[in-house]
Design an enzyme around this catalytic site. Structure first.
Site, PDB file in Angstrom:
ATOM      1  N   ASP B   7      34.744  78.575 -10.615  1.00 20.63           N
ATOM      2  CA  ASP B   7      36.000  78.939 -10.155  1.00 20.63           C
ATOM      3  C   ASP B   7      36.845  79.470 -11.367  1.00 20.63           C
ATOM      4  O   ASP B   7      37.211  78.394 -11.830  1.00 20.63           O
ATOM      5  CB  ASP B   7      36.548  77.781  -9.455  1.00 20.63           C
ATOM      6  CG  ASP B   7      37.807  78.369  -8.850  1.00 20.63           C
ATOM      7  OD1 ASP B   7      38.332  79.685  -8.450  1.00 20.63           O
ATOM      8  OD2 ASP B   7      38.811  77.350  -8.483  1.00 20.63           O
ATOM      9  N   GLU B  68      33.845  83.059  -8.453  1.00 20.85           N
ATOM     10  CA  GLU B  68      34.677  83.714  -7.229  1.00 20.85           C
ATOM     11  C   GLU B  68      35.047  85.328  -7.648  1.00 20.85           C
ATOM     12  O   GLU B  68      35.461  85.569  -8.857  1.00 20.85           O
ATOM     13  CB  GLU B  68      35.860  82.922  -7.330  1.00 20.85           C
ATOM     14  CG  GLU B  68      36.703  83.382  -6.099  1.00 20.85           C
ATOM     15  CD  GLU B  68      37.724  82.076  -5.873  1.00 20.85           C
ATOM     16  OE1 GLU B  68      37.546  81.006  -5.451  1.00 20.85           O
ATOM     17  OE2 GLU B  68      38.785  82.588  -6.111  1.00 20.85           O
ATOM     18  N   ASP B 141      39.898  73.122  -8.510  1.00 18.52           N
ATOM     19  CA  ASP B 141      38.936  73.803  -8.947  1.00 18.52           C
ATOM     20  C   ASP B 141      37.512  73.453  -9.049  1.00 18.52           C
ATOM     21  O   ASP B 141      36.731  74.306  -9.009  1.00 18.52           O
ATOM     22  CB  ASP B 141      39.486  74.285 -10.554  1.00 18.52           C
ATOM     23  CG  ASP B 141      41.093  74.628 -10.526  1.00 18.52           C
ATOM     24  OD1 ASP B 141      41.371  75.638 -10.669  1.00 18.52           O
ATOM     25  OD2 ASP B 141      41.706  73.537 -10.398  1.00 18.52           O
TER      26      ASP B 141
END
Lengths: 182, 182
Positions: B7, B68, B141
């Site tokens: 992330d 991501e 996260d």
């Protein structure tokens, strides 16, 4: 001082190397473009950009790298690729311990043409004149990379003087007498 | 298969490593965060992210990396740093020849909660349940990075079947009789 300028992009990264110092004639060392094929995945294209920039750094051994500062609000369609390419350029330079400077497009235009709103043709014309070239470098990304390097050398002088003043006085603003309002 | 999820972020990159296969219980291998100090320059922070991700890849040897996908329209203030951190993650993986997959936040949420509009708490709760953890991983996260890895393993099965079908038939859409309109 030798500066390598990078105009970042996923399809084309303009690269320009300039030797010089403020107040002295500047010299173009090399100019070119690192291209990546649009049909490859982004991760593979970033590896190609890294290989390309590493080859330029190996060959020309700049003392500083100037990269165009990318803004989120401009060209939303291409901004992600530009940001990713700029990250690779910054990473390659910083890994070698080279100072990295970011200049905005308007700072670069203002440095070489006197106007922050100059168009591509005007930037190309001034880069040609400043570096005493026979013709404007093509494509525009290559000319922009040279303009970035020129901008960095010229602005660097001011920043250097500012940094020296800050180092000497410990702050950026002049001391004011107590009770004085700015 | 072992997947490392990232992330991306300049301040915090969530990292999660998951082992598993579709239809079988998944196992969390490791989870954590690569942090960089806000007071450093972006170029130095990107070097720290590279060092951090390289250390995770060295230690856990994943077979794929899921990152991501960053969109320009979201969080304009932080999107540039996110794009730059994601570029470093993709670069580290692709340099090793690892396959890199990008999943959107809504794909990840849909994969683990069934809804593309699930909130952070819901994602954390489902990651905890899917990986049979004692508590939701912190910070968010880190949980998101695990969710990315889970999403990749579960979606990968479908993509793998699709890729096999495409390889077998040479196209993604079924052949239609001549003159038929879709």
């Amino acid at each position: 001082m030798r500066v390598l300028g990078v105009d970042p992009g996923l399809t084309r990264c303009g690269i320009g190397v300039v030797d010089g110092a403020p107040g002295r004639p500047l010299r173009m060392v090399a100019v070119g473009v690192v291209r990546t094929p649009a049909e490859e995945t982004v991760d593979r294209r970033l590896v190609r950009i890294e290989e390309g920039i590493e080859a330029w750094l190996d060959e020309h051994r700049p003392e500083a790298v100037a990269v165009e500062r990318v803004f989120a609000q401009h060209n939303v369609r291409t901004v992600m690729g530009t940001a990713q390419a700029s990250a690779v350029a910054m990473l390659c330079a910083a890994r070698r311990g080279l100072p990295v400077a970011l200049h905005t497009p308007s700072e670069v235009k203002a440095a070489v043409t006197g106007s922050g709103r100059a168009d591509k043709a005007q930037v190309g014309a001034m880069v040609t004149r400043i570096l005493r070239l026979d013709a404007p470098p093509k494509p525009a990304d290559a000319a922009d990379a040279l303009a970035l390097a020129v901008c960095h050398i010229w602005r660097g002088a001011g920043n250097g003087r500012l940094a020296a003043a800050v180092a000497a006085h410990g702050r950026t603003a002049p001391r004011l007498p107590p009770g004085t309002r700015r």
